[in-house]
Scaffold this motif. Structure first.
Motif, PDB file in Angstrom:
ATOM      1  N   ALA A  65     -27.639  35.398  -6.581  1.00 38.24           N
ATOM      2  CA  ALA A  65     -27.804  35.102  -8.000  1.00 38.24           C
ATOM      3  C   ALA A  65     -26.437  34.763  -8.577  1.00 38.24           C
ATOM      4  O   ALA A  65     -25.447  35.425  -8.266  1.00 38.24           O
ATOM      5  N   VAL A  66     -26.385  33.743  -9.397  1.00 37.17           N
ATOM      6  CA  VAL A  66     -25.142  33.358 -10.064  1.00 37.17           C
ATOM      7  C   VAL A  66     -25.350  33.593 -11.554  1.00 37.17           C
ATOM      8  O   VAL A  66     -26.291  33.064 -12.151  1.00 37.17           O
ATOM      9  N   HIS A  67     -24.476  34.408 -12.141  1.00 41.04           N
ATOM     10  CA  HIS A  67     -24.546  34.750 -13.567  1.00 41.04           C
ATOM     11  C   HIS A  67     -23.361  34.097 -14.267  1.00 41.04           C
ATOM     12  O   HIS A  67     -22.238  34.110 -13.754  1.00 41.04           O
ATOM     13  N   SER A  68     -23.582  33.567 -15.452  1.00 38.66           N
ATOM     14  CA  SER A  68     -22.509  32.850 -16.143  1.00 38.66           C
ATOM     15  C   SER A  68     -21.426  33.781 -16.692  1.00 38.66           C
ATOM     16  O   SER A  68     -20.306  33.346 -16.915  1.00 38.66           O
ATOM     17  N   ARG A  69     -21.744  35.075 -16.893  1.00 32.34           N
ATOM     18  CA  ARG A  69     -20.767  36.049 -17.386  1.00 32.34           C
ATOM     19  C   ARG A  69     -21.044  37.415 -16.765  1.00 32.34           C
ATOM     20  O   ARG A  69     -22.197  37.751 -16.476  1.00 32.34           O
ATOM     21  N   PRO A  70     -20.020  38.259 -16.594  1.00 32.05           N
ATOM     22  CA  PRO A  70     -20.235  39.593 -16.029  1.00 32.05           C
ATOM     23  C   PRO A  70     -21.226  40.442 -16.827  1.00 32.05           C
ATOM     24  O   PRO A  70     -21.953  41.241 -16.253  1.00 32.05           O
ATOM     25  N   ALA A  71     -21.290  40.259 -18.136  1.00 30.61           N
ATOM     26  CA  ALA A  71     -22.203  41.049 -18.962  1.00 30.61           C
ATOM     27  C   ALA A  71     -23.667  40.795 -18.608  1.00 30.61           C
ATOM     28  O   ALA A  71     -24.526  41.622 -18.890  1.00 30.61           O
ATOM     29  N   GLN A  72     -23.969  39.666 -17.964  1.00 31.40           N
ATOM     30  CA  GLN A  72     -25.347  39.334 -17.597  1.00 31.40           C
ATOM     31  C   GLN A  72     -25.783  39.946 -16.263  1.00 31.40           C
ATOM     32  O   GLN A  72     -26.958  39.903 -15.929  1.00 31.40           O
ATOM     33  N   VAL A  73     -24.853  40.502 -15.521  1.00 32.24           N
ATOM     34  CA  VAL A  73     -25.158  41.064 -14.201  1.00 32.24           C
ATOM     35  C   VAL A  73     -25.820  42.427 -14.375  1.00 32.24           C
ATOM     36  O   VAL A  73     -25.330  43.261 -15.142  1.00 32.24           O
ATOM     37  N   PRO A  74     -26.931  42.688 -13.669  1.00 29.98           N
ATOM     38  CA  PRO A  74     -27.555  44.012 -13.756  1.00 29.98           C
ATOM     39  C   PRO A  74     -26.556  45.126 -13.399  1.00 29.98           C
ATOM     40  O   PRO A  74     -25.676  44.929 -12.552  1.00 29.98           O
ATOM     41  N   ALA A  75     -26.701  46.260 -14.051  1.00 30.55           N
ATOM     42  CA  ALA A  75     -25.759  47.372 -13.885  1.00 30.55           C
ATOM     43  C   ALA A  75     -25.590  47.797 -12.426  1.00 30.55           C
ATOM     44  O   ALA A  75     -24.489  48.151 -12.003  1.00 30.55           O
ATOM     45  N   ALA A  76     -26.648  47.760 -11.639  1.00 30.18           N
ATOM     46  CA  ALA A  76     -26.573  48.192 -10.240  1.00 30.18           C
ATOM     47  C   ALA A  76     -25.803  47.216  -9.364  1.00 30.18           C
ATOM     48  O   ALA A  76     -25.403  47.563  -8.256  1.00 30.18           O
ATOM     49  N   ASP A  77     -25.555  45.994  -9.843  1.00 32.33           N
ATOM     50  CA  ASP A  77     -24.932  44.964  -9.021  1.00 32.33           C
ATOM     51  C   ASP A  77     -23.441  44.762  -9.264  1.00 32.33           C
ATOM     52  O   ASP A  77     -22.799  43.999  -8.553  1.00 32.33           O
ATOM     53  N   LEU A  78     -22.876  45.429 -10.264  1.00 28.01           N
ATOM     54  CA  LEU A  78     -21.462  45.260 -10.571  1.00 28.01           C
ATOM     55  C   LEU A  78     -20.982  46.497 -11.316  1.00 28.01           C
ATOM     56  O   LEU A  78     -21.590  46.892 -12.309  1.00 28.01           O
ATOM     57  N   PRO A  79     -19.888  47.127 -10.845  1.00 24.67           N
ATOM     58  CA  PRO A  79     -19.403  48.320 -11.558  1.00 24.67           C
ATOM     59  C   PRO A  79     -18.904  47.964 -12.959  1.00 24.67           C
ATOM     60  O   PRO A  79     -18.467  46.836 -13.210  1.00 24.67           O
ATOM     61  N   ASP A  80     -18.970  48.926 -13.850  1.00 19.01           N
ATOM     62  CA  ASP A  80     -18.543  48.706 -15.241  1.00 19.01           C
ATOM     63  C   ASP A  80     -17.108  48.194 -15.335  1.00 19.01           C
ATOM     64  O   ASP A  80     -16.803  47.328 -16.137  1.00 19.01           O
ATOM     65  N   TRP A  81     -16.209  48.744 -14.517  1.00 17.59           N
ATOM     66  CA  TRP A  81     -14.802  48.371 -14.590  1.00 17.59           C
ATOM     67  C   TRP A  81     -14.549  46.931 -14.120  1.00 17.59           C
ATOM     68  O   TRP A  81     -13.459  46.395 -14.320  1.00 17.59           O
TER      69      TRP A  81
END
Length: 149
Positions: free
Chosen positions: A49-65
């Motif tokens: 999946a390609v997301h245009s911004r980090p905020a659009q990535v589901p929480a389980a797929d990218l750490p908050d930091w």
């Protein structure tokens, strides 16, 4: 004797055309570079999946930091064909803003290892130093962040 040679030549030509078509198509899937990742995606071994911004990535797929900046994020998870043993594996990569640093809680490691699918051609060498940040492995290479678990 001539007929088998004609059939062989036709089979070789068809194979060459098929491989050429796959090579042309490989540039048309966002976040996929090369024939191997393209085939893995097509066979259902990976789900990209390609997301245009980090905020659009589901929480389980990218750490908050790792959500700094506004760069495109590519996330790869095991696909349905990967089987039940794939678990919660995921990898992501994105450009990070100038001055980005990992959290102080991240511990350096001598050899960072590799994600579930090897990461592909653009992924950093698994023998290089990196960091462990909780359950995530991380490498910052220039202005690019690679994370996986």
């Amino acid at each position: 004797m001539r007929r088998p040679l004609v059939h062989l030549a036709a089979a070789l030509a068809a194979g060459t055309v098929g491989i050429g078509a796959l090579a042309l198509v490989s540039g048309s899937v966002p976040g996929v570079a090369g024939l191997g990742p393209l085939l893995a995606e097509a066979q259902g071994h990976t789900d990209r999946a390609v997301h245009s911004r980090p905020a659009q990535v589901p929480a389980a797929d990218l750490p908050d930091w790792a959500r700094a900046g506004e760069a495109e994020v590519t996330v790869v998870r095991p696909g349905e064909a990967a089987g039940e043993g794939a678990g919660e594996a995921v990898r992501a990569d994105l450009a990070v803003p100038a001055g980005f640093t990992l959290p102080a809680t991240c511990a350096p490691v001598e050899r960072v290892g590799m994600p579930f699918d090897g990461g592909g051609d653009e992924w950093p060498d698994s023998r290089r130093p990196g960091h462990r940040c909780g359950g995530w492995s991380a490498v910052v290479a220039g202005d690019h962040l690679y994370v996986w678990r």
